[in-house]
Scaffold this motif. Structure first.
Motif, PDB file in Angstrom:
ATOM      1  N   GLU A  58       7.322 -32.917  -4.795  1.00 40.62           N
ATOM      2  CA  GLU A  58       7.276 -34.378  -4.700  1.00 40.62           C
ATOM      3  C   GLU A  58       7.651 -34.886  -3.314  1.00 40.62           C
ATOM      4  OE1 GLU A  58       9.885 -35.702  -7.823  1.00 40.62           O
ATOM      5  OE2 GLU A  58       8.761 -34.573  -9.354  1.00 40.62           O
ATOM      6  N   GLY A  59       7.996 -33.959  -2.415  1.00 38.48           N
ATOM      7  CA  GLY A  59       8.345 -34.343  -1.058  1.00 38.48           C
ATOM      8  C   GLY A  59       9.734 -34.940  -0.916  1.00 38.48           C
ATOM      9  N   LYS A  60      10.586 -34.758  -1.929  1.00 41.86           N
ATOM     10  CA  LYS A  60      11.949 -35.282  -1.860  1.00 41.86           C
ATOM     11  C   LYS A  60      12.861 -34.389  -1.033  1.00 41.86           C
ATOM     12  CE  LYS A  60      11.814 -37.734  -6.314  1.00 41.86           C
ATOM     13  NZ  LYS A  60      12.397 -37.801  -7.673  1.00 41.86           N
ATOM     14  N   VAL A  61      12.455 -33.132  -0.880  1.00 42.52           N
ATOM     15  CA  VAL A  61      13.221 -32.176  -0.075  1.00 42.52           C
ATOM     16  C   VAL A  61      12.279 -31.524   0.927  1.00 42.52           C
ATOM     17  CG1 VAL A  61      14.418 -29.956  -0.134  1.00 42.52           C
ATOM     18  CG2 VAL A  61      14.996 -31.704  -1.807  1.00 42.52           C
ATOM     19  N   SER A  62      12.703 -31.455   2.186  1.00 42.23           N
ATOM     20  CA  SER A  62      11.921 -30.796   3.233  1.00 42.23           C
ATOM     21  C   SER A  62      12.630 -29.507   3.649  1.00 42.23           C
ATOM     22  CB  SER A  62      11.790 -31.716   4.450  1.00 42.23           C
ATOM     23  OG  SER A  62      11.114 -32.906   4.109  1.00 42.23           O
ATOM     24  N   TYR A  63      11.870 -28.599   4.250  1.00 44.88           N
ATOM     25  CA  TYR A  63      12.472 -27.362   4.724  1.00 44.88           C
ATOM     26  C   TYR A  63      11.737 -26.913   5.973  1.00 44.88           C
ATOM     27  CZ  TYR A  63      15.314 -23.161   4.194  1.00 44.88           C
ATOM     28  OH  TYR A  63      16.258 -22.169   4.370  1.00 44.88           O
ATOM     29  N   VAL A  64      12.488 -26.615   7.015  1.00 46.97           N
ATOM     30  CA  VAL A  64      11.902 -26.231   8.299  1.00 46.97           C
ATOM     31  C   VAL A  64      12.158 -24.750   8.557  1.00 46.97           C
ATOM     32  CG1 VAL A  64      12.044 -26.542  10.802  1.00 46.97           C
ATOM     33  CG2 VAL A  64      12.042 -28.537   9.291  1.00 46.97           C
ATOM     34  N   GLU A  65      11.102 -24.043   8.915  1.00 45.51           N
ATOM     35  CA  GLU A  65      11.192 -22.627   9.234  1.00 45.51           C
ATOM     36  C   GLU A  65      10.895 -22.394  10.718  1.00 45.51           C
ATOM     37  OE1 GLU A  65       9.748 -20.383   5.197  1.00 45.51           O
ATOM     38  OE2 GLU A  65       8.191 -21.201   6.485  1.00 45.51           O
ATOM     39  N   ASP A  66      11.545 -21.386  11.278  1.00 39.21           N
ATOM     40  CA  ASP A  66      11.257 -20.905  12.629  1.00 39.21           C
ATOM     41  C   ASP A  66      10.635 -19.525  12.439  1.00 39.21           C
ATOM     42  OD1 ASP A  66      11.373 -19.885  15.274  1.00 39.21           O
ATOM     43  OD2 ASP A  66      13.025 -21.240  15.739  1.00 39.21           O
ATOM     44  N   VAL A  67       9.340 -19.417  12.670  1.00 38.70           N
ATOM     45  CA  VAL A  67       8.597 -18.223  12.282  1.00 38.70           C
ATOM     46  C   VAL A  67       8.312 -17.320  13.480  1.00 38.70           C
ATOM     47  CG1 VAL A  67       6.474 -17.367  11.206  1.00 38.70           C
ATOM     48  CG2 VAL A  67       7.533 -19.478  10.365  1.00 38.70           C
ATOM     49  N   ALA A  68       8.701 -16.050  13.368  1.00 35.85           N
ATOM     50  CA  ALA A  68       8.393 -15.030  14.374  1.00 35.85           C
ATOM     51  C   ALA A  68       7.324 -14.110  13.796  1.00 35.85           C
ATOM     52  CB  ALA A  68       9.648 -14.236  14.735  1.00 35.85           C
ATOM     53  N   GLU A  69       6.272 -13.873  14.544  1.00 32.98           N
ATOM     54  CA  GLU A  69       5.152 -13.066  14.054  1.00 32.98           C
ATOM     55  C   GLU A  69       5.291 -11.602  14.446  1.00 32.98           C
ATOM     56  OE1 GLU A  69       2.509 -13.877  12.230  1.00 32.98           O
ATOM     57  OE2 GLU A  69       2.668 -16.073  12.153  1.00 32.98           O
ATOM     58  N   GLY A  70       5.253 -10.710  13.453  1.00 33.36           N
ATOM     59  CA  GLY A  70       5.241  -9.278  13.708  1.00 33.36           C
ATOM     60  C   GLY A  70       6.613  -8.633  13.616  1.00 33.36           C
ATOM     61  N   LEU A  71       6.672  -7.459  13.028  1.00 30.39           N
ATOM     62  CA  LEU A  71       7.939  -6.757  12.839  1.00 30.39           C
ATOM     63  C   LEU A  71       8.630  -6.455  14.168  1.00 30.39           C
ATOM     64  CD1 LEU A  71       9.757  -5.536  10.608  1.00 30.39           C
ATOM     65  CD2 LEU A  71       8.563  -3.366  10.961  1.00 30.39           C
ATOM     66  N   GLU A  72       7.840  -6.257  15.230  1.00 30.19           N
ATOM     67  CA  GLU A  72       8.426  -5.946  16.539  1.00 30.19           C
ATOM     68  C   GLU A  72       9.223  -7.120  17.107  1.00 30.19           C
ATOM     69  OE1 GLU A  72       4.322  -7.515  16.872  1.00 30.19           O
ATOM     70  OE2 GLU A  72       5.211  -5.822  15.789  1.00 30.19           O
ATOM     71  N   THR A  73       9.017  -8.322  16.582  1.00 31.81           N
ATOM     72  CA  THR A  73       9.790  -9.488  17.049  1.00 31.81           C
ATOM     73  C   THR A  73      11.114  -9.642  16.303  1.00 31.81           C
ATOM     74  OG1 THR A  73       8.837 -11.070  15.444  1.00 31.81           O
ATOM     75  CG2 THR A  73       7.614 -10.702  17.502  1.00 31.81           C
ATOM     76  N   ALA A  74      11.342  -8.818  15.278  1.00 35.86           N
ATOM     77  CA  ALA A  74      12.516  -8.984  14.411  1.00 35.86           C
ATOM     78  C   ALA A  74      13.847  -8.855  15.160  1.00 35.86           C
ATOM     79  CB  ALA A  74      12.450  -8.006  13.241  1.00 35.86           C
ATOM     80  N   PRO A  75      14.045  -7.860  16.046  1.00 32.98           N
ATOM     81  CA  PRO A  75      15.332  -7.782  16.750  1.00 32.98           C
ATOM     82  C   PRO A  75      15.648  -9.047  17.547  1.00 32.98           C
ATOM     83  CG  PRO A  75      14.165  -5.705  16.941  1.00 32.98           C
ATOM     84  CD  PRO A  75      13.198  -6.666  16.324  1.00 32.98           C
ATOM     85  N   SER A  76      14.662  -9.560  18.276  1.00 33.94           N
ATOM     86  CA  SER A  76      14.864 -10.777  19.055  1.00 33.94           C
ATOM     87  C   SER A  76      15.180 -11.960  18.151  1.00 33.94           C
ATOM     88  CB  SER A  76      13.612 -11.069  19.879  1.00 33.94           C
ATOM     89  OG  SER A  76      13.718 -12.329  20.508  1.00 33.94           O
ATOM     90  N   ALA A  77      14.478 -12.062  17.017  1.00 35.07           N
ATOM     91  CA  ALA A  77      14.701 -13.166  16.083  1.00 35.07           C
ATOM     92  C   ALA A  77      16.109 -13.120  15.508  1.00 35.07           C
ATOM     93  CB  ALA A  77      13.665 -13.114  14.964  1.00 35.07           C
ATOM     94  N   LEU A  78      16.581 -11.922  15.173  1.00 32.57           N
ATOM     95  CA  LEU A  78      17.923 -11.790  14.604  1.00 32.57           C
ATOM     96  C   LEU A  78      18.992 -12.151  15.636  1.00 32.57           C
ATOM     97  CD1 LEU A  78      19.824 -10.981  12.311  1.00 32.57           C
ATOM     98  CD2 LEU A  78      19.615  -8.595  13.057  1.00 32.57           C
TER      99      LEU A  78
END
Length: 345
Positions: A306-326
């Motif tokens: 219903e759009g009463k709650v919003s949620y924002v994600e910061d998305v990193a593409e690819g498993l190789e980006t996981a260390p930097s994202a963490l």
């Protein structure tokens, strides 16, 4: 596809970490895996789609001298955390091939799950699938349990949330607003502060990095004091908050991210306020509230649709980006919930 041998990219922890973690503490390696559950295993094989970066994972990168609530990562092995995946083969009675699930999985393309205790089958697939790393997964249930079960809010109360634009904080603020509370949050950049006010509907917000005197800042935003402080930061912030709590205030302690990388954690000097103001400060772990997950979904999914709650994600593409994202979690680089995309279906 089951039974085929394929390459399996993995994020490996090299050694246990002391102090601030670095990307170089991890490395991406490739091994081989057979896409079939061994006959002696009552588990399932998971193709990982989305991985969740969460602050508690810092604790798992350290070797602990005493038992703690979650085991340390094993150097030379893939690290693990919450994620979303699809079952590609199963010998488990509750999960069949093709099921979408979320739970504790490896930071790799495919994971053999030998214990399904922490896994939930995804029944609602008409919402964003990556949300099961955030608002519909562990962080969402954390926000719900910490706010409603631990803080026990009442309409009209004054709520303060630190790290308010993060995976948990952004939802706590919105739940507080839906409950009729006055809500202020703090974050570490103008972009995040603007997000709190424009996207999540906080009554006000401030950049803690721009405040020389946190006590004065809190007195400005809460001239009558704070009823509920949702604690995500610890250290100097907690010290300032204790001075600004109202009688019978509650402090659900979700995390203390400012302390995770310190060799010697900061002391808290204003604890006497717990006595004089009759405060209740209570730590909690989401594991203790898993039984509330169906109730939580029943409440939150209509709010999302219903759009009463919003949620924002910061998305990193690819498993190789996981260390930097963490690692980015600990410098405040992410805006919203940090997600790593391993594969898109």
């Amino acid at each position: 596809m089951a039974g085929v041998e394929v390459s399996n990219k993995q994020v490996i922890l090299k050694n246990h970490v002391v102090g601030f973690p670095k990307e170089s503490d991890m490395e991406v390696k490739t091994s081989m895996i057979t896409l079939k559950v061994p006959e002696d295993c009552e588990g399932f094989l998971l193709k990982n789609l989305y991985l969740s970066c969460d602050p508690y994972m810092r604790s798992r990168m350290t070797k602990h001298e005493r038992p703690t609530y979650v085991e340390s990562f094993i150097p030379g092995s893939p690290i693990s955390g919450y994620g979303v995946g699809r079952v590609v083969d199963s010998r488990h009675p509750n999960f069949k091939t093709g099921d979408l699930v979320w739970g504790m999985t490896g930071w790799e393309e495919y994971s053999l799950i030998t214990s399904a205790l922490s896994f939930f089958k995804i029944e609602h697939t008409d919402v964003t699938l990556s949300y099961y790393t955030g608002i519909l997964g562990m962080p969402g249930l954390t926000a719900y349990a910490g706010f409603f079960e631990v803080a026990s809010p009442k309409k009209g109360e004054r709520v303060y949330i630190s790290a308010a634009s993060g995976a948990v904080g952004q939802l706590v603020g919105q739940l507080a607003k839906l409950s009729g509370c006055y809500v202020v949050g703090s974050a570490g950049s103008k972009e995040k502060v603007d997000l709190l006010k424009s996207k999540f509907g906080f009554d006000d917000a401030f950049n803690y990095k721009e405040e020389e005197d946190l006590d004065a800042a809190l007195r400005k935003y809460f001239p009558e004091g704070i009823d509920i402080y949702f604690e995500n930061v610890g250290g100097k912030m907690l010290d300032a908050v204790l001075m600004n709590m109202r009688l019978h205030g509650r402090i659900p302690v979700c995390g203390m991210i400012s302390q995770y990388n310190l060799l010697q954690p900061e002391g808290v000097h204003n604890l006497f306020n717990l006595i004089t103001k009759r405060l209740r400060m209570e730590g909690f772990l989401v594991f203790d509230y898993y039984h509330l997950y169906p109730k939580y979904l029943e409440m939150i999914i209509p709010h999302i649709k219903e759009g009463k709650v919003s949620y924002v994600e910061d998305v990193a593409e690819g498993l190789e980006t996981a260390p930097s994202a963490l690692i980015g979690l600990f410098t405040g680089r992410n805006v919203g919930k940090q997600v790593v995309v391993v594969a898109r279906e």
